[in-house]
Write a protein that holds these residues in place. Structure first.
Motif, PDB file in Angstrom:
ATOM      1  N   GLY A   1     -11.752   7.811   0.151  1.00 54.55           N
ATOM      2  CA  GLY A   1     -11.287   9.173  -0.143  1.00 54.55           C
ATOM      3  C   GLY A   1     -10.664   9.335  -1.521  1.00 54.55           C
ATOM      4  O   GLY A   1     -10.695  10.409  -2.099  1.00 54.55           O
ATOM      5  N   MET A   2     -10.142   8.213  -2.040  1.00 61.69           N
ATOM      6  CA  MET A   2      -9.399   8.258  -3.305  1.00 61.69           C
ATOM      7  C   MET A   2     -10.141   8.955  -4.442  1.00 61.69           C
ATOM      8  O   MET A   2      -9.567   9.843  -5.086  1.00 61.69           O
ATOM      9  CB  MET A   2      -9.021   6.839  -3.726  1.00 61.69           C
ATOM     10  CG  MET A   2      -7.884   6.804  -4.716  1.00 61.69           C
ATOM     11  SD  MET A   2      -6.399   6.083  -4.020  1.00 61.69           S
ATOM     12  CE  MET A   2      -6.809   4.382  -3.834  1.00 61.69           C
ATOM     13  N   PRO A   3     -11.417   8.618  -4.721  1.00 61.46           N
ATOM     14  CA  PRO A   3     -12.112   9.270  -5.845  1.00 61.46           C
ATOM     15  C   PRO A   3     -12.202  10.772  -5.665  1.00 61.46           C
ATOM     16  O   PRO A   3     -12.359  11.510  -6.632  1.00 61.46           O
ATOM     17  CB  PRO A   3     -13.513   8.650  -5.810  1.00 61.46           C
ATOM     18  CG  PRO A   3     -13.354   7.392  -5.034  1.00 61.46           C
ATOM     19  CD  PRO A   3     -12.243   7.621  -4.066  1.00 61.46           C
ATOM     20  N   PHE A   4     -12.140  11.262  -4.393  1.00 63.28           N
ATOM     21  CA  PHE A   4     -12.226  12.705  -4.169  1.00 63.28           C
ATOM     22  C   PHE A   4     -10.831  13.330  -4.115  1.00 63.28           C
ATOM     23  O   PHE A   4     -10.668  14.449  -3.659  1.00 63.28           O
ATOM     24  CB  PHE A   4     -12.972  12.989  -2.857  1.00 63.28           C
ATOM     25  CG  PHE A   4     -14.305  12.314  -2.784  1.00 63.28           C
ATOM     26  CD1 PHE A   4     -15.394  12.836  -3.489  1.00 63.28           C
ATOM     27  CD2 PHE A   4     -14.476  11.148  -2.034  1.00 63.28           C
ATOM     28  CE1 PHE A   4     -16.613  12.197  -3.421  1.00 63.28           C
ATOM     29  CE2 PHE A   4     -15.694  10.532  -1.978  1.00 63.28           C
ATOM     30  CZ  PHE A   4     -16.775  11.049  -2.685  1.00 63.28           C
ATOM     31  N   GLY A   5      -9.848  12.571  -4.533  1.00 59.47           N
ATOM     32  CA  GLY A   5      -8.486  13.096  -4.591  1.00 59.47           C
ATOM     33  C   GLY A   5      -7.868  13.245  -3.213  1.00 59.47           C
ATOM     34  O   GLY A   5      -6.940  14.018  -2.995  1.00 59.47           O
ATOM     35  N   TRP A   6      -8.412  12.523  -2.231  1.00 56.81           N
ATOM     36  CA  TRP A   6      -7.919  12.661  -0.854  1.00 56.81           C
ATOM     37  C   TRP A   6      -7.172  11.399  -0.475  1.00 56.81           C
ATOM     38  O   TRP A   6      -7.640  10.290  -0.721  1.00 56.81           O
ATOM     39  CB  TRP A   6      -9.132  12.883   0.066  1.00 56.81           C
ATOM     40  CG  TRP A   6      -8.753  13.232   1.474  1.00 56.81           C
ATOM     41  CD1 TRP A   6      -8.490  14.486   1.948  1.00 56.81           C
ATOM     42  CD2 TRP A   6      -8.612  12.317   2.562  1.00 56.81           C
ATOM     43  NE1 TRP A   6      -8.177  14.424   3.270  1.00 56.81           N
ATOM     44  CE2 TRP A   6      -8.246  13.107   3.675  1.00 56.81           C
ATOM     45  CE3 TRP A   6      -8.734  10.954   2.700  1.00 56.81           C
ATOM     46  CZ2 TRP A   6      -8.018  12.542   4.920  1.00 56.81           C
ATOM     47  CZ3 TRP A   6      -8.512  10.408   3.946  1.00 56.81           C
ATOM     48  CH2 TRP A   6      -8.153  11.195   5.043  1.00 56.81           C
ATOM     49  N   MET A   7      -6.022  11.518   0.141  1.00 57.40           N
ATOM     50  CA  MET A   7      -5.263  10.333   0.506  1.00 57.40           C
ATOM     51  C   MET A   7      -4.679  10.459   1.887  1.00 57.40           C
ATOM     52  O   MET A   7      -4.471  11.558   2.393  1.00 57.40           O
ATOM     53  CB  MET A   7      -4.136  10.089  -0.501  1.00 57.40           C
ATOM     54  CG  MET A   7      -4.557   9.200  -1.652  1.00 57.40           C
ATOM     55  SD  MET A   7      -3.190   8.921  -2.772  1.00 57.40           S
ATOM     56  CE  MET A   7      -2.332   7.617  -1.936  1.00 57.40           C
ATOM     57  N   LEU A   8      -4.447   9.311   2.507  1.00 62.02           N
ATOM     58  CA  LEU A   8      -3.827   9.316   3.825  1.00 62.02           C
ATOM     59  C   LEU A   8      -2.422   9.881   3.741  1.00 62.02           C
ATOM     60  O   LEU A   8      -1.746   9.664   2.741  1.00 62.02           O
ATOM     61  CB  LEU A   8      -3.710   7.878   4.350  1.00 62.02           C
ATOM     62  CG  LEU A   8      -4.879   7.269   5.081  1.00 62.02           C
ATOM     63  CD1 LEU A   8      -4.448   5.927   5.646  1.00 62.02           C
ATOM     64  CD2 LEU A   8      -5.380   8.159   6.196  1.00 62.02           C
ATOM     65  N   PRO A   9      -2.004  10.598   4.776  1.00 64.14           N
ATOM     66  CA  PRO A   9      -0.608  11.044   4.771  1.00 64.14           C
ATOM     67  C   PRO A   9       0.306   9.827   4.727  1.00 64.14           C
ATOM     68  O   PRO A   9       0.045   8.803   5.350  1.00 64.14           O
ATOM     69  CB  PRO A   9      -0.459  11.791   6.106  1.00 64.14           C
ATOM     70  CG  PRO A   9      -1.651  11.414   6.941  1.00 64.14           C
ATOM     71  CD  PRO A   9      -2.727  11.025   5.985  1.00 64.14           C
ATOM     72  N   GLY A  10       1.337   9.921   3.957  1.00 69.87           N
ATOM     73  CA  GLY A  10       2.274   8.805   3.856  1.00 69.87           C
ATOM     74  C   GLY A  10       1.980   7.900   2.687  1.00 69.87           C
ATOM     75  O   GLY A  10       2.808   7.100   2.295  1.00 69.87           O
ATOM     76  N   GLY A  11       0.733   7.989   2.140  1.00 70.32           N
ATOM     77  CA  GLY A  11       0.365   7.246   0.932  1.00 70.32           C
ATOM     78  C   GLY A  11       0.639   5.760   1.046  1.00 70.32           C
ATOM     79  O   GLY A  11       0.190   5.108   1.995  1.00 70.32           O
ATOM     80  N   ASN A  12       1.377   5.256   0.063  1.00 69.76           N
ATOM     81  CA  ASN A  12       1.643   3.822   0.004  1.00 69.76           C
ATOM     82  C   ASN A  12       2.336   3.295   1.262  1.00 69.76           C
ATOM     83  O   ASN A  12       2.120   2.159   1.651  1.00 69.76           O
ATOM     84  CB  ASN A  12       2.510   3.512  -1.210  1.00 69.76           C
ATOM     85  CG  ASN A  12       1.691   3.581  -2.494  1.00 69.76           C
ATOM     86  OD1 ASN A  12       0.454   3.651  -2.428  1.00 69.76           O
ATOM     87  ND2 ASN A  12       2.355   3.586  -3.630  1.00 69.76           N
ATOM     88  N   TRP A  13       3.170   4.139   1.852  1.00 69.75           N
ATOM     89  CA  TRP A  13       3.887   3.686   3.047  1.00 69.75           C
ATOM     90  C   TRP A  13       2.924   3.351   4.179  1.00 69.75           C
ATOM     91  O   TRP A  13       3.098   2.349   4.891  1.00 69.75           O
ATOM     92  CB  TRP A  13       4.909   4.739   3.503  1.00 69.75           C
ATOM     93  CG  TRP A  13       6.115   4.705   2.615  1.00 69.75           C
ATOM     94  CD1 TRP A  13       6.404   5.573   1.595  1.00 69.75           C
ATOM     95  CD2 TRP A  13       7.146   3.728   2.655  1.00 69.75           C
ATOM     96  NE1 TRP A  13       7.560   5.211   0.966  1.00 69.75           N
ATOM     97  CE2 TRP A  13       8.048   4.069   1.602  1.00 69.75           C
ATOM     98  CE3 TRP A  13       7.420   2.623   3.438  1.00 69.75           C
ATOM     99  CZ2 TRP A  13       9.193   3.322   1.336  1.00 69.75           C
ATOM    100  CZ3 TRP A  13       8.554   1.895   3.183  1.00 69.75           C
ATOM    101  CH2 TRP A  13       9.440   2.231   2.140  1.00 69.75           C
TER     102      TRP A  13
END
Lengths: 128, 651
Positions: free
Chosen positions: B23-35
């Motif tokens: 998802g990263m290249p499409f600017g999409w990230m998991l909620p909570g990110g690094n955590w």
């Protein structure tokens, strides 16, 4: 400045690796104990290697090595004695005795399934 | 937790990280990110990777390092660095550690499955044994468990049943399928007095046998013991890898440190990127493939040959068989049947054999048993004679249907009439190195019987195949030159050494060894010194007993074709070992520089995740390459019955 620190750190680490892993160390051999049934038994702990890595038994008397595998890694789950055709799986956290052939004196190497860890059995001629 | 459980745990925990990565290249990230990444990776490190860490630490305390050390260092470095980076609000690499663990566990799961299937071949052999037997106890036939059967017991075996243990038939006869033990595909007919092997299948008749061997004394368990030994043995070619493996892991760790230093200090790269290269080096260098290359091939190769009735004692023999230039055969019992048979009957066949059978019926001379066997197969009844006299060194004289009947060599017939046509035949047969007995009736010689120890039907195709493969064939015999030549011609052997005393066989082997490595094929009983001296000693079994001690290779079946199979399988297995080692070495020698970023200038880099995948694939590919040995093609075993008929047609 940081670069110099990195180089010093790296050299220190390399030196440590060489000193810790590559310098040969002598290990004490452990002699098997004879129990009431005249069976020579010696326990070898299997944890990141074989401890003790060298065991001594006497020729002509029945003998066994009791392996106790604590190490969960699959690396050490198999033990192979090429001279005796023994290849067995060691259950984790259990004692697993393997009977060995003491009919001929000599040194017998054994190893894990992938031949990374080594141990040795010395069959000695007679008791002093 | 088993490896499989650990693998599935990490597989599930890695899914969110995978989604995140895609998802990263499409600017999409998991909620909570690094955590989120931290939580899932920590779970994988604690659950799936814990055994690696444990083992690495335990080994470290013993001054030892192994592949677990590499995995542990690689993943912990990525994990700890990411923790630090997270604290400093810099990019993190949690997923690297998670992916490496998942891939390596995947490799281990598959590899364990394949190794199991490779090693189970022998265990399966023991499963062939019957579980119980129909034994005569307390005056009746009783079904009892196999463990209670004792030597000397009488056992009844019905059609379709398995022979429970080794023994001898004392009543009845049957055809037996022995392929599972001896590798001989044709059923064997066995009569009273014949030995039967445990675990073979009785096909046609019911018979009673007396038990001779039980437990680990049986042929089957001897075979299993021998194969087990072979499978755990070492091949000399392994020595190099053994030496390398001691220093391999520490050297890789040093290389990884140097990689980091060079990237940061000399090239001036960021520490993150340098660390990625170093971690890749650590992960790709896992020496698993190298450690698996030889034992797995040895296991599959010796297991497969055992199924064909070819027992290879150890890796050393296998390696030696690979270099053989000459194959020396013993003649009697190896190339030939080992017992004389009637090859020609000249004159009125019925009458000649009737008289010969009647005269020889009580004789114990080896030629007599050949004649009687022939009489029996022709279905001729044995008549009674009177005034029986045996004349030493000449033959037998007796009255048969009120006339004098004689059988013996030429000296018995000095004052009898020998027609010129029979004389011609006599010379011809003698020229073929056959022993000829004359049969007389009244005042005349009425016929001739020629007897010879004939070659096995498997001899011709075996020798021609060996020659075709570029091997020189030699035959050794104690017989005279003429007999030796005649047999050599029939089977097409290159060279003969005749008039060899039994104790001189080893000398011939020694002589031949000056020209290159030699295999000696003998029966294992009289030829022990020659078998031991030869680079590869091949002992022919009699089909029921195997002379395990004497040969480096033991053929369970009494069939010469096993020699071709033995040499071919040894070559194939050894080639596979070399191929495996080659790939494993190449893999590391190419993999490490790529991982270290030597080719980064040209865009060729290996991320730690890919290094983990490559490392898993390399061990899988080595094990599957070994397993493929089960399927490599071997020379077809020719149909011996046909080829021998063909041979006799030509004569």
């Amino acid at each position: 400045m940081v670069k110099i620190l990195i180089v010093i750190g790296a050299l220190f680490l390399i030196g440590f690796i060489i000193w810790w892993f590559l310098i040969p160390r002598s290990q004490k051999a452990v002699t098997a104990q004879t129990d009431v049934n005249h069976l020579q038994n010696v326990t070898v702990k299997v944890d990141g290697g074989y401890q003790p890595s060298t065991v001594v038994v006497y020729q002509g008397e029945p003998a066994q090595i009791t392996f106790k595998r604590i190490d969960p890694s699959s690396c050490l789950e198999q033990v192979v004695f090429p001279d005796w055709g023994i290849s067995e799986y060691l259950p984790e956290k259990k004692e697993h005795p393997i009977k060995i052939d003491t009919s001929k004196a000599g040194e017998y190497q054994y190893a894990c399934g992938m031949n990374m860890f080594h141990g040795k059995v010395i069959v000695k001629k007679e008791r002093k | 937790m088993t490896i499989t459980q650990r693998f599935f745990f990490s597989l599930i925990a890695v899914i969110p990280l995978l989604i995140n990565m895609i998802g990263m290249p499409f600017g999409w990230m998991l909620p909570g990110g690094n955590w989120t990444a931290l939580i899932f990776t920590t779970a994988i490190m604690l659950v799936s990777a814990r055994p690696f860490l444990h083992s690495a630490w335990a080994a470290f305390k013993n001054h030892q390092a192994n592949m677990d050390t590499l995995v542990a260092i690689g993943t912990t470095t990525a994990y700890l660095y990411s923790l630090y980076a997270m604290y400093r609000h810099q990019p993190v690499f949690f997923e690297s550690a998670a992916f490496i663990i998942t891939f390596i566990l995947l490799g281990q799961v598959l590899e364990a499955k394949m190794r199991q299937s490779a090693s189970s071949a022998v265990e399966k052999l023991l499963d062939l044994q019957a579980k119980d037997a129909n034994v005569w106890r307390n005056g009746k036939w009783q079904q009892i468990p196999l463990e209670q059967v004792q030597v000397g017991d009488l056992i009844r075996v019905k059609p379709g049943e398995k022979v429970p243990v080794d023994g001898v038939i004392i009543e009845g006869s049957s055809n037996l399928d022995e392929s599972m033990v001896t590798g001989e595909s044709m059923p064997v007919t066995k009569n009273k007095g014949a030995k039967v092997i445990g675990a073979t299948i009785n096909q046609s008749g019911t018979f009673t046998m007396q038990v001779q061997k039980i437990g680990n004394q049986t042929l089957l368990s001897q075979i299993v013991q021998m194969v087990k030994k072979a499978q755990t043995s070492r091949a000399p070619i392994q020595r190099t890898t053994d030496q390398v493996s001691h220093i391999f892991v520490p050297v890789v760790l040093i290389l990884a440190i140097l990689t980091f230093v060079i990237w940061v200090v000399i090239i001036g790269e960021t520490p993150e990127r340098a660390m990625m290269f170093a971690v890749s080096v650590v992960i790709i260098a896992c020496p698993c493939a190298l450690g698996l290359a030889t034992p797995t091939a040895l296991m599959v190769g010796t297991g497969r040959s055992a199924k064909l009735g070819v027992l290879i004692k150890n890796g050393e023999v296998l390696e030696a068989a690979n270099n053989i230039k000459t194959v020396i055969f013993d003649k009697t019992g190896t190339i030939t049947q080992g017992k004389p048979v009637v090859t020609d009957v000249v004159g009125p066949k019925q009458q000649v054999l009737e008289i010969a059978g009647a005269l020889e019926s009580d004789s114990e001379h080896p030629l007599a048993s050949a004649i009687l066997a022939k009489v029996k197969t022709e279905g001729i009844k044995i008549s009674k004679v009177s005034n029986f006299t045996a004349i030493a060194g000449k033959g037998i004289k007796a009255s048969f249907k009120e006339q004098e009947a004689l059988i013996g060599n030429e000296s018995l017939f000095t004052n009898k009439i020998l027609s010129s046509s029979l004389k011609v035949q006599l010379t011809r047969l003698q020229d073929e190195a056959k022993t000829v007995v004359l049969v007389g009736y009244g005042q005349q010689v009425i016929g001739l019987i020629a007897i010879q120890d004939t070659p096995k039907s498997s001899a011709v195709p075996t020798i021609s195949t060996l020659k075709h493969q570029g091997l020189q064939t030699v035959m050794l015999t104690g017989d005279n030159e003429r007999v030796a030549k005649a047999i050599a011609q029939q089977v097409g052997i290159d060279r003969i050494v005749a008039n060899v005393l039994p104790q001189d066989k080893a000398k011939v082997v020694e002589e031949q060894q000056k020209k290159g490595p030699v295999a000696f094929v003998g029966d294992g009983i009289n030829d022990a010194p020659a078998l031991t001296l030869a680079n590869v000693g091949i002992a022919m079994g009699s089909g029921t007993d195997i002379a395990i001690e004497s040969g480096g290779i033991v053929l369970v079946k009494n069939n010469l074709w096993g020699v071709v199979e033995a040499i071919e399988l040894s070559k194939k297995t050894f080639q596979r070992i070399k191929l495996n080692l080659f790939w494993a070495f190449i893999y590391n020698t190419i993999g490490i520089p790529i991982a270290a970023g030597v080719f980064a200038k040209w865009g060729l880099i290996l991320s730690p995740e890919l290094a983990g995948l490559a490392m898993a694939l390399s061990s899988i590919s080595v094990v599957s390459s070994s397993l493929l040995l089960n399927r490599t093609k071997l020379s077809e075993e020719p149909d011996f019955a046909d080829s021998s008929n063909h041979k006799f047609d030509k004569e």
